[in-house]
Scaffold this active site. Structure first.
Site, PDB file in Angstrom:
ATOM      1  N   ALA A  60      48.945  44.145  47.837  1.00  0.00           N
ATOM      2  CA  ALA A  60      49.645  44.019  49.120  1.00  0.00           C
ATOM      3  C   ALA A  60      49.558  42.593  49.627  1.00  0.00           C
ATOM      4  O   ALA A  60      48.561  41.902  49.381  1.00  0.00           O
ATOM      5  CB  ALA A  60      49.005  44.963  50.132  1.00  0.00           C
ATOM      6  N   GLY A 100      47.031  46.934  45.569  1.00  0.00           N
ATOM      7  CA  GLY A 100      48.275  47.705  45.550  1.00  0.00           C
ATOM      8  C   GLY A 100      49.040  47.509  44.234  1.00  0.00           C
ATOM      9  O   GLY A 100      49.773  48.409  43.801  1.00  0.00           O
ATOM     10  N   GLU A 103      47.645  49.928  41.955  1.00  0.00           N
ATOM     11  CA  GLU A 103      48.035  51.279  42.400  1.00  0.00           C
ATOM     12  C   GLU A 103      49.465  51.601  41.946  1.00  0.00           C
ATOM     13  O   GLU A 103      49.768  52.728  41.562  1.00  0.00           O
ATOM     14  CB  GLU A 103      47.897  51.397  43.926  1.00  0.00           C
ATOM     15  CG  GLU A 103      46.427  51.396  44.349  1.00  0.00           C
ATOM     16  CD  GLU A 103      46.244  51.434  45.849  1.00  0.00           C
ATOM     17  OE1 GLU A 103      46.700  50.491  46.516  1.00  0.00           O
ATOM     18  OE2 GLU A 103      45.661  52.408  46.354  1.00  0.00           O
ATOM     19  N   GLU A 123      40.187  45.688  47.289  1.00  0.00           N
ATOM     20  CA  GLU A 123      40.371  45.883  48.741  1.00  0.00           C
ATOM     21  C   GLU A 123      39.053  45.847  49.497  1.00  0.00           C
ATOM     22  O   GLU A 123      38.987  45.361  50.630  1.00  0.00           O
ATOM     23  CB  GLU A 123      41.068  47.233  48.999  1.00  0.00           C
ATOM     24  CG  GLU A 123      42.538  47.262  48.648  1.00  0.00           C
ATOM     25  CD  GLU A 123      42.821  47.609  47.198  1.00  0.00           C
ATOM     26  OE1 GLU A 123      41.896  47.499  46.359  1.00  0.00           O
ATOM     27  OE2 GLU A 123      43.957  47.997  46.889  1.00  0.00           O
TER      28      GLU A 123
HETATM   29  C1  LIG Z   1      49.936  55.020  58.432  1.00  0.00           C
HETATM   30  C2  LIG Z   1      48.681  54.629  57.734  1.00  0.00           C
HETATM   31  C3  LIG Z   1      48.769  54.827  56.263  1.00  0.00           C
HETATM   32  C4  LIG Z   1      47.586  54.231  55.600  1.00  0.00           C
HETATM   33  C5  LIG Z   1      47.910  53.851  54.206  1.00  0.00           C
HETATM   34  C6  LIG Z   1      47.853  52.380  54.027  1.00  0.00           C
HETATM   35  C7  LIG Z   1      48.248  51.996  52.652  1.00  0.00           C
HETATM   36  C8  LIG Z   1      48.053  50.547  52.418  1.00  0.00           C
HETATM   37  C9  LIG Z   1      48.678  50.240  51.193  1.00  0.00           C
HETATM   38  C10 LIG Z   1      48.243  49.437  50.301  1.00  0.00           C
HETATM   39  C11 LIG Z   1      47.070  48.669  50.409  1.00  0.00           C
HETATM   40  C12 LIG Z   1      46.866  47.780  49.467  1.00  0.00           C
HETATM   41  C13 LIG Z   1      45.730  46.906  49.641  1.00  0.00           C
HETATM   42  C14 LIG Z   1      45.861  45.637  48.848  1.00  0.00           C
HETATM   43  O1  LIG Z   1      46.518  45.513  47.887  1.00  0.00           O
HETATM   44  S1  LIG Z   1      44.977  44.381  49.514  1.00  0.00           S
HETATM   45  C15 LIG Z   1      45.214  43.068  48.354  1.00  0.00           C
HETATM   46  C16 LIG Z   1      44.330  43.247  47.201  1.00  0.00           C
HETATM   47  N1  LIG Z   1      44.427  42.086  46.376  1.00  0.00           N
HETATM   48  C17 LIG Z   1      43.547  41.118  46.375  1.00  0.00           C
HETATM   49  O2  LIG Z   1      42.539  41.162  47.036  1.00  0.00           O
HETATM   50  C18 LIG Z   1      43.845  39.940  45.499  1.00  0.00           C
HETATM   51  C19 LIG Z   1      43.647  38.684  46.256  1.00  0.00           C
HETATM   52  N2  LIG Z   1      43.975  37.525  45.450  1.00  0.00           N
HETATM   53  C20 LIG Z   1      43.146  37.014  44.514  1.00  0.00           C
HETATM   54  O3  LIG Z   1      42.095  37.528  44.213  1.00  0.00           O
HETATM   55  C21 LIG Z   1      43.554  35.731  43.885  1.00  0.00           C
HETATM   56  O4  LIG Z   1      44.450  35.106  44.738  1.00  0.00           O
HETATM   57  C22 LIG Z   1      44.210  35.904  42.491  1.00  0.00           C
HETATM   58  C23 LIG Z   1      45.357  36.855  42.534  1.00  0.00           C
HETATM   59  C24 LIG Z   1      43.152  36.374  41.491  1.00  0.00           C
HETATM   60  C25 LIG Z   1      44.755  34.513  42.025  1.00  0.00           C
HETATM   61  O5  LIG Z   1      43.715  33.564  42.097  1.00  0.00           O
HETATM   62  P1  LIG Z   1      44.036  31.999  41.929  1.00  0.00           P
HETATM   63  O6  LIG Z   1      44.819  31.791  40.716  1.00  0.00           O
HETATM   64  O7  LIG Z   1      42.726  31.304  42.089  1.00  0.00           O
HETATM   65  O8  LIG Z   1      45.002  31.641  43.123  1.00  0.00           O
HETATM   66  P2  LIG Z   1      44.739  31.675  44.690  1.00  0.00           P
HETATM   67  O9  LIG Z   1      43.649  32.590  45.032  1.00  0.00           O
HETATM   68  O10 LIG Z   1      44.644  30.282  45.164  1.00  0.00           O
HETATM   69  O11 LIG Z   1      46.081  32.336  45.216  1.00  0.00           O
HETATM   70  C26 LIG Z   1      47.314  31.621  45.172  1.00  0.00           C
HETATM   71  C27 LIG Z   1      48.000  31.786  46.499  1.00  0.00           C
HETATM   72  O12 LIG Z   1      48.363  33.161  46.634  1.00  0.00           O
HETATM   73  C28 LIG Z   1      47.854  33.671  47.866  1.00  0.00           C
HETATM   74  N3  LIG Z   1      47.517  35.085  47.646  1.00  0.00           N
HETATM   75  C29 LIG Z   1      46.787  35.602  46.662  1.00  0.00           C
HETATM   76  N4  LIG Z   1      46.750  36.936  46.749  1.00  0.00           N
HETATM   77  C30 LIG Z   1      47.483  37.252  47.831  1.00  0.00           C
HETATM   78  C31 LIG Z   1      47.821  38.491  48.456  1.00  0.00           C
HETATM   79  N5  LIG Z   1      47.428  39.681  47.969  1.00  0.00           N
HETATM   80  N6  LIG Z   1      48.579  38.450  49.564  1.00  0.00           N
HETATM   81  C32 LIG Z   1      49.012  37.263  50.081  1.00  0.00           C
HETATM   82  N7  LIG Z   1      48.728  36.063  49.528  1.00  0.00           N
HETATM   83  C33 LIG Z   1      47.968  36.062  48.409  1.00  0.00           C
HETATM   84  C34 LIG Z   1      46.627  32.807  48.150  1.00  0.00           C
HETATM   85  O13 LIG Z   1      46.307  32.841  49.506  1.00  0.00           O
HETATM   86  C35 LIG Z   1      47.095  31.459  47.679  1.00  0.00           C
HETATM   87  O14 LIG Z   1      47.935  30.924  48.655  1.00  0.00           O
HETATM   88  P3  LIG Z   1      47.450  29.728  49.585  1.00  0.00           P
HETATM   89  O15 LIG Z   1      46.906  28.682  48.679  1.00  0.00           O
HETATM   90  O16 LIG Z   1      48.645  29.341  50.348  1.00  0.00           O
HETATM   91  O17 LIG Z   1      46.384  30.324  50.458  1.00  0.00           O
END
Ligand SMILES: CCCCCCCC/C=C\C=C\CC(=O)SCCNC(=O)CCNC(=O)[C@H](O)C(C)(C)COP(=O)(O)OP(=O)(O)OC[C@H]1O[C@@H](n2cnc3c(N)ncnc32)[C@H](O)[C@@H]1OP(=O)(O)O
Length: 725
Positions: A60, A100, A103, A123
């Protein structure tokens, strides 16, 4: 946002949202549209879902959690839609499938992964749980123990492990997309019922309830006050007790609890703060966007004490060939033995082990006492004893021996970088690299630029941090830099609290309950009380250079506690001598027990100095320790030593055991409310007017005067303040 294409019988849906294909509302909408299109097209017999640019999806869009209802509402039903498709859906996982993203893959009927792909449900690290039915599908696929481990720790697992667990059906070394399309063609027409995870029972574990009880105890132990791991556990436990639909309902309830918790906000702030500090800048105008790093093909480490050994280990793990230097053969052999032991241990944890690290190869790791071997290295890290004269002597030597472009780094926790640089003929290439002990484990690298340090030098040190898999934080030069400078008033308050009537274990308990890994007294015993004693002697605060007649509890007109000096004079250096603020089972022991001798000593000390013992409650302990640390943080920001509060928070989370679910000290201050922090500091400084650490900083006062502005806006008030000066 998601591209739909139909080639032969297999429709392709490609998630597209650079850089990591995060699932924004637009991506989800396009995914849903693609699925519906494929369903409606009779010529489509199967569907393949993949991600653009070699990444499936990082889950997400975390920034979207500020409008969670629309996102949450969307993802779970889409995963169900995928699973209920009458046409087989295959996920082609390249790069990452996280949160997500995984998922979505779990909703697919088949999963093919590239051998280098990584998968996980992280998460929990953002203060959440997998809220799109992942806590219900994963245990059905890989069993409860493995699912609990992944969901409660958030760890990323490599494709090879995912295959062993049954999380993916196939791994490939080459084209994942082609392999997934091949698989999709092969399974056309096969029954999909057995592939729908929501219809599968959760595999039984012998004595499930006992297993769950034990697992819960472990989760609670490790969480240290963080809510998400326990709620992740509860969601998985619901899968073992209830049918799928009921489990999903429970998952949603728990997700909502977490989403509205301050902890989720703190952890998401910490995620972005860690990324924000990569975009470093100095008040002089140098910044990450214009400075280019120089390559480090070969490095050197000087000094093989505790820090040097850890630094060598880090460099070897990062595959950087290096020379390790000691002053004489005796110390070299001792250091070499210790480094080899560390490397053997590290190798055991890695796939491929010692062969991958190749540390027996002298071309990659060479031990020497000969300074001349440093002639060709690109970067030197000096990690000798914390002594200015010694460091200057070494840097003088280095500037004569090393090639002109070599970067000269000093591992110091407080000393003046400019003074060290003054001993060289190239101050622009001198920089502080403050590692934290154990240096091969701790993630923080404080990078300190001096008055003359060049932007290239800063960029190179930042690049080194990334290569070492550390978080580099660029800060300015002052005594103690950022981390230790903020630590001084914190530890000082802890000691003052003892003088006034508290006990080491009471103070530690309050701060450990807050979430610190260890409290200030356990930490001092671990680090060694002699380290601070030496520094205080160097500063003339104690020891032979202290002028005769100096009052015992005052220095330069300010309150001073000689308690730590008195312990050192009695040979109580902490764990290493078996006694310090606590008693240990033996010298080098780790189990701290309150020491009756110390309590008696404290009481005599209070009598000697006429201090009236009073009861000090938990609130006062917490506030005096934390708010004095935070107050110093505001002074640091005002002086331009760090370019934003995120820097201070990243330093505290990664180097000082600050609980991540509280977002770092400055984030914590913003949640307490700056007017409240200010009011408390005012109250304590009125009670202790001789303690400058409790006198509110001008910057804190300024921010509190405008209410409680969001942390992101703090620095803009500083520029308004400076422009008025
Ligand atoms: C009515 C009520 C109902 C309730 C039901 C609710 C249902 C909810 C539904 C779904 C929920 C889903 C939960 C999730 O999915 S939470 C997200 C889980 N994912 C993560 O935690 C991954 C996070 N990211 C990382 O670990 C790393 O970024 C990685 C993908 C491994 C890449 O690493 P690397 O190559 O070192 O690059 P960066 O970390 O620098 O990332 C590059 C830029 O991308 C941005 N980024 C990364 N992941 C996300 C993301 N998930 N969302 C938004 N942005 C993301 C990161 O910030 C970097 O950007 P910037 O340099 O501008 O900060």
């Amino acid at each position: 946002m998601a591209q739909y294409a139909r080639g032969s019988a297999v429709a392709v849906i490609r998630l597209r949202n650079p850089p990591v294909n995060a699932l924004s509302r637009a991506v989800l909408q396009a995914l849903e549209d693609g699925l519906k299109k494929a369903d409606a097209d009779p010529s489509v017999k199967a569907v393949m879902i993949c991600g653009e640019n070699g990444k499936f999806s990082a889950g997400a869009d975390i920034r979207g959690f500020s409008a969670p209802k629309r996102l949450g509402g969307a993802l779970g039903p889409i995963v169900s839609l995928i699973e209920s498709s009458e046409k087989p859906v295959v996920a082609a996982i390249e790069g990452v499938a996280l949160g997500g993203g995984l998922e979505v893959a779990l909703g697919c009927h088949y999963r093919v992964a590239h051998v280098k792909a990584r998968m996980g449900l992280p998460e929990v690290t953002l203060g959440l749980l997998p809220g799109a039915e992942g806590t219900q599908r994963l245990p059905r696929l890989i069993g409860v123990p493995a699912a609990l481990d992944m969901i409660t720790t958030g760890k990323h697992i490599p494709a090879t492990e995912a295959l062993k667990l049954g999380l993916v059906d196939e791994i490939v070394e080459e084209n994942t997309i082609e392999a997934a399309i091949r698989l999709a063609n092969k399974v056309i027409g096969q029954p999909l019922g057995p592939r729908r995870l929501s219809l599968k029972p959760v595999p039984k574990v012998p004595n499930m309830e006992a297993f769950l009880d034990e697992a819960l105890a472990k989760v609670k132990r490790q969480a240290r006050g963080c809510l998400a791991p326990e709620l992740c556990f509860q969601a998985v436990r619901a899968a073992t007790r209830s049918p799928f639909a009921e489990g999903v309902r429970r998952e949603r309830e728990l997700f909502q609890v977490l989403l509205s918790s301050g902890q989720a906000q703190a952890l998401q702030y910490a995620f972005f703060a860690e990324r924000a500090v990569r975009r470093w800048a100095t008040p002089g105008g140098a910044s990450w966007s214009s400075a280019a790093p120089q390559p480090v093909r070969r490095a050197a480490v000087i000094g093989l004490g505790t820090m040097g050994r850890g630094i060598v280990t880090s460099l070897v793990k990062a595959n950087i060939p290096l020379v390790a230097l000691e002053q004489d053969l005796e110390n070299l052999n001792k250091g070499r033995k210790a480094v080899m032991l560390l490397l053997e241990r590290e190798a055991m944890k890695m796939e491929g082990g010692a062969q991958v690290l190749d540390f027996h190869n002298p071309a990659r790791l060479q031990f020497t006492v000969d300074f001349d071997l440093l002639r060709d290295v690109d970067l030197v890290i000096e990690a000798v004893f914390e002594n200015m004269a010694l460091k200057k002597e070494i840097f003088h030597k280095l500037s004569k021996i090393c090639k002109p472009g070599a970067l000269l780094c000093t591992n110091t926790s407080a000393l003046n970088i400019d003074e060290i640089a003054s001993a060289t003929n190239r101050p622009q290439q001198v920089i502080g690299t403050h590692f934290f002990s154990p240096a091969h484990v701790m993630r923080l690298l404080e990078i300190i630029y001096g008055r003359h340090t060049s932007p290239t030098a800063i960029a190179t040190a930042m690049q080194l941090a990334t290569a070492l898999k550390k978080v580099g934080v660029v800060v300015g030069n002052c005594f103690g830099f950022v981390g230790n400078r903020m630590m001084f008033p914190y530890v000082q308050q802890a000691v003052f609290l003892l003088e006034e009537g508290s006990r080491p274990d009471a103070v530690d308990q309050v701060l450990e309950d807050f979430g610190f890994k260890i409290g200030p007294f356990r930490m001092s015993d671990l680090a060694g009380l002699d380290v601070g004693w030496r520094s205080r002697k160097d500063q003339g605060l104690t020891g032979p250079s202290l002028p005769a007649g100096t009052p015992a509890r005052q220095r330069h007109g300010q309150r001073y506690s000689p308690l730590p000096d008195l312990l050192c004079e009695r040979g109580r250096f902490g764990q290493k001598t078996g006694k310090g603020w606590y008693l240990y089972e033996k010298a080098g022991g780790r189990t701290a027990t309150p020491d009756p001798w110390l309590l008696n000593f404290l009481s005599q000390y209070r009598d000697t100095h006429g201090i009236r013992t009073r009861f000090i409650d938990q609130e006062e302990i917490l506030e005096r320790c934390l708010f004095s640390l935070i107050n110093e943080g505001f002074a640091i920001l005002a002086e331009g030593i760090a370019s934003g509060p995120e820097h201070l928070d990243v330093i505290y989370i990664n180097g000082y055991g600050w609980p991540k679910h509280r977002g770092g000290p400055m984030f914590y201050a913003s949640t307490v409310g700056l007017p409240r922090v200010l009011a408390k500091l005012q109250k304590y400084s009125e009670a202790h007017p001789d303690v400058p650490g409790l006198q509110p900083s001008a910057f804190l006062k300024k921010l509190a005067a405008v209410g409680n502005p969001p942390l992101k806006e703090w620095m803009s008030y500083l520029s308004q303040q400076s422009s008025k000066l």
